[in-house]
Design an enzyme around this catalytic site. Structure first.
Site, PDB file in Angstrom:
ATOM      1  CG  ASP A  67      -9.957  -9.206   2.579  1.00 34.44           C
ATOM      2  OD1 ASP A  67      -9.731  -9.947   3.321  1.00 34.44           O
ATOM      3  OD2 ASP A  67      -9.329  -9.051   1.502  1.00 34.44           O
ATOM      4  CG  HIS A  75       0.048 -21.187  10.878  1.00 37.22           C
ATOM      5  ND1 HIS A  75      -0.741 -20.473  11.700  1.00 37.22           N
ATOM      6  CD2 HIS A  75      -0.389 -20.668   9.705  1.00 37.22           C
ATOM      7  CE1 HIS A  75      -1.386 -19.604  11.363  1.00 37.22           C
ATOM      8  NE2 HIS A  75      -1.142 -19.547   9.929  1.00 37.22           N
ATOM      9  CB  THR A  96      -9.422 -10.900   7.844  1.00 36.05           C
ATOM     10  OG1 THR A  96      -8.362 -11.445   7.255  1.00 36.05           O
ATOM     11  CG2 THR A  96      -9.173 -10.634   9.376  1.00 36.05           C
ATOM     12  CE  LYS A 150       2.022 -16.396   7.050  1.00 42.65           C
ATOM     13  NZ  LYS A 150       0.742 -15.826   7.423  1.00 42.65           N
ATOM     14  CG  ASP A 171      -4.124 -10.921   4.451  1.00 42.69           C
ATOM     15  OD1 ASP A 171      -3.324 -10.167   4.961  1.00 42.69           O
ATOM     16  OD2 ASP A 171      -4.423 -11.964   5.098  1.00 42.69           O
ATOM     17  N   GLY A 199      -7.081 -18.773   3.958  1.00 47.78           N
ATOM     18  CA  GLY A 199      -6.414 -18.973   5.507  1.00 47.78           C
ATOM     19  C   GLY A 199      -5.067 -19.736   5.466  1.00 47.78           C
ATOM     20  CG  ASP A 204      -7.888  -8.932  -2.276  1.00 47.70           C
ATOM     21  OD1 ASP A 204      -8.379  -9.313  -1.170  1.00 47.70           O
ATOM     22  OD2 ASP A 204      -6.657  -9.441  -2.547  1.00 47.70           O
ATOM     23  CD  GLU A 242      -7.831 -22.877   7.259  1.00 47.20           C
ATOM     24  OE1 GLU A 242      -7.026 -21.840   7.177  1.00 47.20           O
ATOM     25  OE2 GLU A 242      -8.432 -22.784   8.239  1.00 47.20           O
ATOM     26  NE  ARG A 243      -3.407 -19.311   1.235  1.00 41.13           N
ATOM     27  CZ  ARG A 243      -3.637 -18.149   1.806  1.00 41.13           C
ATOM     28  NH1 ARG A 243      -2.785 -17.386   2.244  1.00 41.13           N
ATOM     29  NH2 ARG A 243      -4.825 -17.529   1.810  1.00 41.13           N
ATOM     30  CG  ASN A 272      -0.965 -12.565  10.708  1.00 42.09           C
ATOM     31  OD1 ASN A 272       0.099 -12.376  11.485  1.00 42.09           O
ATOM     32  ND2 ASN A 272      -1.133 -13.342  10.019  1.00 42.09           N
TER      33      ASN A 272
HETATM   34 MG    MG Z   1      -7.980 -10.354   0.576  1.00 42.44          MG
END
Ligand code: MG
Length: 262
Positions: free
Chosen positions: A8, A78, A118, A81, A10, A50, A178, A53-54, A124
């Protein structure tokens, strides 16, 4: 036989989550929106995987009366961002978490294949890698990111995509995560999961991992063991992972999952 490691991004490769939060706040300010995501709110929002989605979830739950109009603004928010995130990475830097660079180097030297799985957008991922590896390093054989997977975590899609790209079976790989949604996603793809707690993990559970630790650790900076399989010297290294993987010996339900409830 262990053939691949799948990470993953983030919270696992780097503590990116707070930069994402700050980037959203920059985008809101640029567009004159009187919104501010503090750390507590963002910890809640992180249960939605995501960034797009967030944002949609936030609009629908916190600004329901104007949700329709605000949803129209979402692509602009987005996009800004994503630009703000890139600027923040350039300004602040984004170091890899303890042990990540070491384990990646060990795996590459041993011919173990490496992938990323991810929900974050591909730009990113590229920025994070550019900030931490030489331009020609290409540490990952496969990068499965963002909208390439049909369904976000906790659906297994992005891990299945990474496995297909690597051309290895789930029983031949280990995933690193995580978050609760990430662990569920990897488990649903059939992967054993090693969990490293990140800054924002505290509000989530690490259930389902076969081992949970504070980070991968370094020989001079051992990690803290949380639950499940423990690692000699407080360091997750390739030799230890191979030894653990050999104990599975092709069992159909190999992973003794922990129930950390923390
Ligand atoms: Mg994560």
């Amino acid at each position: 036989m262990l053939k691949a490691l799948i990470f993953d991004v983030d919270g696992t490769l780097a503590e990116t989550e707070d930069l994402h939060r700050q980037a959203f706040n920059r985008a809101f300010a640029e567009l004159g929106l009187p919104w501010h995501w503090d750390e507590a709110l963002y910890a809640d929002l992180l249960t939605v995987m995501g960034g797009k989605e967030r944002l949609a979830h936030y609009i629908d739950t916190q600004h329901a009366p104007e949700a329709k109009a605000l949803r129209g603004l979402s692509p602009e928010i987005h996009a800004r961002k994503t630009v703000a995130y890139g600027a923040l990475v350039a300004e602040i830097g984004l170091p890899l978490r303890p042990g990540i660079a070491r384990l990646i180097a060990e795996a590459r030297a041993a011919g173990i294949r490496l992938a990323v799985a991810t929900t974050t957008s591909r730009p990113n991922v590229d920025r994070l890698l550019a900030a931490n590896f030489p331009p020609d390093a290409a540490p990952f054989d496969v990068i499965a990111a963002g909208d390439e997977a049909k369904r976000k975590k906790p659906a297994p899609d992005v891990f299945l995509l990474a496995l297909a790209g690597l051309n290895v079976a789930a029983s031949e790989a280990v995933a690193f995560e995580d978050s609760a949604a990430g662990i569920s996603s990897a488990r649903a793809a059939g992967l054993p999961v090693l969990a490293t707690r990140s800054r924002y993990t505290d509000s989530h559970r690490l259930d389902g991992a076969f081992s949970a630790v504070s980070d991968l650790g370094e020989p001079d900076r051992p990690h803290r063991h949380i639950a499940g399989v423990a690692w000699p010297g407080g360091v997750v290294d390739l030799a230890g992972l191979i030894r653990w993987h050999e104990t599975l010996d092709g069992q159909s339900t190999p992973v003794q999952a922990i129930g950390t409830n923390r």
